[in-house]
Design a protein around this motif. Structure first.
Motif, PDB file in Angstrom:
ATOM      1  N   GLN A  72       0.811  -1.219   0.000  1.00  0.00           N
ATOM      2  CA  GLN A  72       0.000   0.000   0.000  1.00  0.00           C
ATOM      3  C   GLN A  72       0.844   1.269   0.000  1.00  0.00           C
ATOM      4  N   LEU A  73       2.060   1.182   0.529  1.00  0.00           N
ATOM      5  CA  LEU A  73       2.912   2.364   0.637  1.00  0.00           C
ATOM      6  C   LEU A  73       3.602   2.719  -0.677  1.00  0.00           C
ATOM      7  N   ILE A  74       3.773   1.749  -1.538  1.00  0.00           N
ATOM      8  CA  ILE A  74       4.473   1.974  -2.797  1.00  0.00           C
ATOM      9  C   ILE A  74       3.474   2.475  -3.844  1.00  0.00           C
ATOM     10  N   TRP A  75       3.765   3.598  -4.441  1.00  0.00           N
ATOM     11  CA  TRP A  75       2.897   4.143  -5.474  1.00  0.00           C
ATOM     12  C   TRP A  75       3.117   3.362  -6.758  1.00  0.00           C
ATOM     13  N   THR A  76       2.077   2.721  -7.238  1.00  0.00           N
ATOM     14  CA  THR A  76       2.182   1.917  -8.455  1.00  0.00           C
ATOM     15  C   THR A  76       2.667   2.758  -9.631  1.00  0.00           C
ATOM     16  N   ASP A  77       2.195   3.982  -9.747  1.00  0.00           N
ATOM     17  CA  ASP A  77       2.593   4.840 -10.866  1.00  0.00           C
ATOM     18  C   ASP A  77       4.086   5.146 -10.850  1.00  0.00           C
ATOM     19  N   ASP A  78       4.679   5.209  -9.661  1.00  0.00           N
ATOM     20  CA  ASP A  78       6.095   5.549  -9.550  1.00  0.00           C
ATOM     21  C   ASP A  78       7.006   4.323  -9.567  1.00  0.00           C
ATOM     22  N   HIS A  79       6.535   3.212  -9.027  1.00  0.00           N
ATOM     23  CA  HIS A  79       7.378   2.027  -8.862  1.00  0.00           C
ATOM     24  C   HIS A  79       6.585   0.767  -9.190  1.00  0.00           C
ATOM     25  N   LEU A  80       6.169   0.645 -10.425  1.00  0.00           N
ATOM     26  CA  LEU A  80       5.320  -0.466 -10.838  1.00  0.00           C
ATOM     27  C   LEU A  80       5.966  -1.819 -10.559  1.00  0.00           C
ATOM     28  N   GLN A  81       7.255  -1.968 -10.894  1.00  0.00           N
ATOM     29  CA  GLN A  81       7.917  -3.253 -10.714  1.00  0.00           C
ATOM     30  C   GLN A  81       8.037  -3.610  -9.241  1.00  0.00           C
ATOM     31  N   ALA A  82       8.395  -2.650  -8.409  1.00  0.00           N
ATOM     32  CA  ALA A  82       8.534  -2.922  -6.975  1.00  0.00           C
ATOM     33  C   ALA A  82       7.182  -3.269  -6.366  1.00  0.00           C
ATOM     34  N   GLN A  83       6.143  -2.543  -6.729  1.00  0.00           N
ATOM     35  CA  GLN A  83       4.819  -2.813  -6.191  1.00  0.00           C
ATOM     36  C   GLN A  83       4.339  -4.189  -6.634  1.00  0.00           C
ATOM     37  N   ALA A  84       4.588  -4.550  -7.898  1.00  0.00           N
ATOM     38  CA  ALA A  84       4.178  -5.859  -8.407  1.00  0.00           C
ATOM     39  C   ALA A  84       4.952  -6.979  -7.706  1.00  0.00           C
ATOM     40  N   MET A  85       6.237  -6.772  -7.432  1.00  0.00           N
ATOM     41  CA  MET A  85       7.034  -7.789  -6.758  1.00  0.00           C
ATOM     42  C   MET A  85       6.553  -7.983  -5.320  1.00  0.00           C
ATOM     43  N   ILE A  86       6.248  -6.923  -4.639  1.00  0.00           N
ATOM     44  CA  ILE A  86       5.746  -7.018  -3.264  1.00  0.00           C
ATOM     45  C   ILE A  86       4.391  -7.720  -3.243  1.00  0.00           C
ATOM     46  N   ALA A  87       3.501  -7.311  -4.139  1.00  0.00           N
ATOM     47  CA  ALA A  87       2.164  -7.921  -4.192  1.00  0.00           C
ATOM     48  C   ALA A  87       2.268  -9.404  -4.536  1.00  0.00           C
ATOM     49  N   GLY A  88       3.109  -9.742  -5.489  1.00  0.00           N
ATOM     50  CA  GLY A  88       3.281 -11.139  -5.865  1.00  0.00           C
ATOM     51  C   GLY A  88       3.876 -11.965  -4.742  1.00  0.00           C
ATOM     52  N   SER A  89       4.847 -11.401  -4.041  1.00  0.00           N
ATOM     53  CA  SER A  89       5.464 -12.107  -2.911  1.00  0.00           C
ATOM     54  C   SER A  89       4.453 -12.350  -1.802  1.00  0.00           C
ATOM     55  N   ARG A  90       3.604 -11.363  -1.544  1.00  0.00           N
ATOM     56  CA  ARG A  90       2.563 -11.532  -0.525  1.00  0.00           C
ATOM     57  C   ARG A  90       1.617 -12.657  -0.913  1.00  0.00           C
ATOM     58  N   ARG A  91       1.200 -12.675  -2.180  1.00  0.00           N
ATOM     59  CA  ARG A  91       0.297 -13.734  -2.650  1.00  0.00           C
ATOM     60  C   ARG A  91       0.979 -15.104  -2.588  1.00  0.00           C
ATOM     61  N   ASP A  92       2.260 -15.163  -2.984  1.00  0.00           N
ATOM     62  CA  ASP A  92       2.999 -16.427  -2.941  1.00  0.00           C
ATOM     63  C   ASP A  92       3.093 -16.968  -1.518  1.00  0.00           C
ATOM     64  N   LEU A  93       3.441 -16.095  -0.586  1.00  0.00           N
ATOM     65  CA  LEU A  93       3.555 -16.541   0.810  1.00  0.00           C
ATOM     66  C   LEU A  93       2.212 -16.983   1.369  1.00  0.00           C
ATOM     67  N   THR A  94       1.161 -16.272   1.008  1.00  0.00           N
ATOM     68  CA  THR A  94      -0.178 -16.659   1.461  1.00  0.00           C
ATOM     69  C   THR A  94      -0.522 -18.050   0.938  1.00  0.00           C
ATOM     70  N   ALA A  95      -0.210 -18.320  -0.321  1.00  0.00           N
ATOM     71  CA  ALA A  95      -0.485 -19.635  -0.906  1.00  0.00           C
ATOM     72  C   ALA A  95       0.372 -20.706  -0.242  1.00  0.00           C
ATOM     73  N   LEU A  96       1.657 -20.418  -0.043  1.00  0.00           N
ATOM     74  CA  LEU A  96       2.538 -21.394   0.602  1.00  0.00           C
ATOM     75  C   LEU A  96       2.086 -21.695   2.025  1.00  0.00           C
ATOM     76  N   LEU A  97       1.677 -20.669   2.736  1.00  0.00           N
ATOM     77  CA  LEU A  97       1.200 -20.868   4.102  1.00  0.00           C
ATOM     78  C   LEU A  97      -0.051 -21.736   4.100  1.00  0.00           C
ATOM     79  N   GLY A  98      -0.941 -21.520   3.159  1.00  0.00           N
ATOM     80  CA  GLY A  98      -2.154 -22.332   3.052  1.00  0.00           C
ATOM     81  C   GLY A  98      -1.839 -23.786   2.763  1.00  0.00           C
ATOM     82  N   GLU A  99      -0.795 -24.044   1.988  1.00  0.00           N
ATOM     83  CA  GLU A  99      -0.397 -25.416   1.673  1.00  0.00           C
ATOM     84  C   GLU A  99       0.179 -26.133   2.891  1.00  0.00           C
TER      85      GLU A  99
END
Length: 82
Positions: free
Chosen positions: A49-76
């Motif tokens: 939420q702190l990273i502005w997508t317009d300014d740092h699209l790659q960083a925001q996408a990497m953080i969001a993807g990592s969060r989703r990956d960890l959530t999935a791994l934790l569920g497994e």
């Protein structure tokens, strides 16, 4: 007075208050290491939420993807509900 001028001033006042509240909350965020995967996921959600997508699209996408990956791994790792 221009139409909407007072409303714009009111919005500016609210924004100032929200930015002050945001600064206090950011200062209160934990700075030490996380003690669980759930805490890592929660921290990534805040960073996302702190990273502005317009300014740092790659960083925001990497953080969001990592969060989703960890959530999935934790569920497994959790045993299925009975």
């Amino acid at each position: 007075m221009l139409a909407g001028a007072q409303e714009l001033r009111d919005i500016d006042g609210m924004l100032e208050l929200l930015l002050e509240q945001r600064a206090v909350l950011l200062e209160a965020l934990p700075k030490q290491g996380a003690t669980s995967l759930e805490e890592v996921i929660a921290r990534l959600a805040v960073a996302e939420q702190l990273i502005w997508t317009d300014d740092h699209l790659q960083a925001q996408a990497m953080i969001a993807g990592s969060r989703r990956d960890l959530t999935a791994l934790l569920g497994e790792r959790r045993p299925p509900a009975r």
